[in-house]
Design a protein around this motif. Structure first.
Motif, short mmCIF file in Angstrom:
data_model
loop_
_atom_site.label_atom_id
_atom_site.label_comp_id
_atom_site.label_asym_id
_atom_site.label_seq_id
_atom_site.Cartn_x
_atom_site.Cartn_y
_atom_site.Cartn_z
N ASN A 1 0.89 -1.29 0.04
CA ASN A 1 -0.09 -0.07 -0.10
C ASN A 1 0.68 1.26 -0.01
OD1 ASN A 1 -2.45 -1.46 0.19
ND2 ASN A 1 -2.13 -1.84 2.33
N ASP A 2 2.09 1.41 -0.69
CA ASP A 2 2.83 2.46 -0.64
C ASP A 2 2.37 3.36 -2.19
OD1 ASP A 2 3.96 1.09 -2.73
OD2 ASP A 2 6.07 1.08 -2.01
N GLY A 3 1.82 2.88 -2.83
CA GLY A 3 1.12 3.53 -4.13
C GLY A 3 2.28 3.45 -5.14
N LEU A 4 3.08 2.48 -4.97
CA LEU A 4 3.90 2.03 -6.22
C LEU A 4 4.00 0.54 -6.37
CD1 LEU A 4 6.90 4.32 -4.93
CD2 LEU A 4 5.32 4.68 -6.64
N LEU A 5 4.18 0.12 -7.39
CA LEU A 5 4.45 -1.50 -7.62
C LEU A 5 5.98 -1.65 -7.65
CD1 LEU A 5 1.66 -2.21 -10.06
CD2 LEU A 5 1.66 -2.35 -7.44
N SER A 6 6.32 -2.36 -7.00
CA SER A 6 7.74 -2.77 -7.00
C SER A 6 7.87 -4.10 -8.11
CB SER A 6 8.54 -3.23 -5.66
OG SER A 6 7.71 -4.62 -5.51
N TYR A 7 8.99 -4.41 -8.64
CA TYR A 7 9.30 -5.62 -9.39
C TYR A 7 8.56 -7.00 -8.81
CZ TYR A 7 11.03 -9.37 -12.42
OH TYR A 7 11.10 -10.35 -13.05
N ALA A 8 8.74 -7.24 -7.47
CA ALA A 8 8.24 -8.20 -6.59
C ALA A 8 6.53 -8.08 -6.58
CB ALA A 8 8.68 -8.21 -5.19
N GLU A 9 6.11 -7.07 -6.56
CA GLU A 9 4.54 -6.96 -6.73
C GLU A 9 4.01 -7.14 -8.06
OE1 GLU A 9 3.46 -3.87 -3.21
OE2 GLU A 9 4.63 -3.06 -4.88
N MET A 10 4.92 -6.58 -8.93
CA MET A 10 4.38 -6.92 -10.54
C MET A 10 4.74 -8.16 -11.11
SD MET A 10 3.36 -4.15 -12.41
CE MET A 10 3.69 -4.52 -13.94
N LEU A 11 5.44 -8.86 -10.42
CA LEU A 11 5.87 -10.21 -11.04
C LEU A 11 4.60 -11.18 -11.20
CD1 LEU A 11 8.35 -11.90 -11.93
CD2 LEU A 11 8.76 -12.69 -9.66
N LYS A 12 3.75 -11.11 -10.17
CA LYS A 12 2.63 -11.93 -10.12
C LYS A 12 1.86 -11.77 -11.40
CE LYS A 12 -1.77 -13.23 -7.85
NZ LYS A 12 -2.77 -12.73 -6.95
N GLU A 13 1.53 -10.19 -11.81
CA GLU A 13 0.94 -9.88 -12.95
C GLU A 13 1.49 -10.38 -14.43
OE1 GLU A 13 -2.53 -7.41 -14.37
OE2 GLU A 13 -2.01 -8.78 -12.72
N LEU A 14 2.90 -10.08 -13.98
CA LEU A 14 3.67 -10.61 -15.24
C LEU A 14 3.54 -12.02 -15.51
CD1 LEU A 14 6.60 -8.52 -15.03
CD2 LEU A 14 4.89 -7.75 -16.28
N GLN A 15 3.57 -12.72 -14.56
CA GLN A 15 3.46 -14.36 -14.73
C GLN A 15 2.17 -14.57 -15.21
OE1 GLN A 15 4.77 -15.51 -10.76
NE2 GLN A 15 6.73 -15.71 -11.30
N SER A 16 1.06 -13.98 -14.91
CA SER A 16 -0.20 -14.32 -15.34
C SER A 16 -0.37 -14.21 -16.81
CB SER A 16 -1.45 -13.65 -14.58
OG SER A 16 -1.47 -12.05 -15.09
N ALA B 1 12.85 -15.27 -16.81
CA ALA B 1 13.35 -13.95 -16.02
C ALA B 1 13.67 -12.59 -16.75
CB ALA B 1 14.43 -14.21 -15.16
N ARG B 2 14.30 -12.80 -17.81
CA ARG B 2 14.86 -11.67 -18.71
C ARG B 2 13.51 -11.05 -19.18
NH1 ARG B 2 19.06 -15.11 -19.88
NH2 ARG B 2 18.06 -15.80 -21.79
N VAL B 3 12.71 -11.93 -19.85
CA VAL B 3 11.46 -11.43 -20.51
C VAL B 3 10.36 -10.68 -19.39
CG1 VAL B 3 9.23 -12.19 -21.26
CG2 VAL B 3 11.23 -13.37 -21.99
N TYR B 4 10.37 -11.18 -18.16
CA TYR B 4 9.51 -10.48 -16.91
C TYR B 4 10.39 -9.16 -16.77
CZ TYR B 4 6.92 -14.75 -16.27
OH TYR B 4 6.06 -15.53 -16.57
N GLU B 5 11.58 -9.15 -16.73
CA GLU B 5 12.54 -7.88 -16.24
C GLU B 5 12.21 -6.94 -17.56
OE1 GLU B 5 16.36 -8.97 -15.72
OE2 GLU B 5 15.89 -10.18 -14.00
N THR B 6 12.09 -7.32 -18.76
CA THR B 6 12.07 -6.48 -19.85
C THR B 6 10.51 -5.71 -19.88
OG1 THR B 6 13.65 -7.47 -21.15
CG2 THR B 6 11.74 -6.13 -22.40
N LEU B 7 9.44 -6.79 -19.46
CA LEU B 7 7.98 -6.20 -19.42
C LEU B 7 7.86 -5.12 -18.02
CD1 LEU B 7 6.15 -9.74 -19.93
CD2 LEU B 7 6.02 -7.67 -21.21
N PHE B 8 8.61 -5.40 -17.09
CA PHE B 8 8.56 -4.48 -15.85
C PHE B 8 9.10 -3.22 -16.39
CE2 PHE B 8 10.22 -2.44 -12.34
CZ PHE B 8 9.15 -2.27 -11.51
N ILE B 9 10.22 -3.24 -17.28
CA ILE B 9 10.71 -2.02 -17.53
C ILE B 9 9.76 -1.20 -18.46
CG2 ILE B 9 12.73 -0.90 -18.94
CD1 ILE B 9 14.51 -3.16 -17.53
#
Length: 137
Positions: free
Chosen positions: A36-51, A71-79
């Motif tokens: 609940n900090d108003g920001l999504l970290s990579y760890a928080e976004m990972l579940k969404e990316l994995q879906s 892992a590289r694909v997920y990192e690229t999507l996060f970026i």
């Protein structure tokens, strides 16, 4: 999960309904923002990316992906979401990239109906529900 039928117009119409789209994005963002900090970290976004199940199926059959490649694909999507490259995704970045992804999906689908399996709380599911409610009214 449920099987739904949608086309590019379903997505475009949903995106054009700014209120419905924004409300769905805000709800999804809040669900992902576990601290609940108003920001999504990579760890928080990972579940969404994995879906998205990127590289995990080949003609609908599960295959064992290379973990390093995935892992590289997920990192690229996060970026892709992290427009200012500060290591977190804020609500506006999330909303804008979600919109761009949905526009690309609509463009790729065209106007022929496609059957898809959708997560119950996904933004695409909200688009289908909106379209169904509009037709029923």
């Amino acid at each position: 999960m449920s099987v739904e039928i949608l086309d590019g117009a379903t997505i475009i119409n949903f995106l054009e309904d700014e209120e419905a789209f924004t409300m769905s994005v805000c709800k999804r963002f809040a669900l992902l923002d576990t601290n609940n900090d108003g920001l999504l970290s990579y760890a928080e976004m990972l579940k969404e990316l994995q879906s998205l199940r990127v590289l995990e199926t080949h003609f609908g059959i599960d295959v064992e992906p290379d973990p390093d490649e995935l892992a590289r694909v997920y990192e690229t999507l996060f970026i892709q979401f992290d427009h200012d490259l500060n290591g977190t995704v804020d609500l506006e970045e999330f909303k804008e990239e979600t919109k761009q992804m949905m526009l690309a999906m609509a463009d790729g689908m065209g106007f022929l109906p496609v059957q898809m399996v959708l997560e119950e709380d996904s933004i695409l599911k909200k688009a289908v529900e909106r379209e169904s409610n509009k037709v029923a009214a």
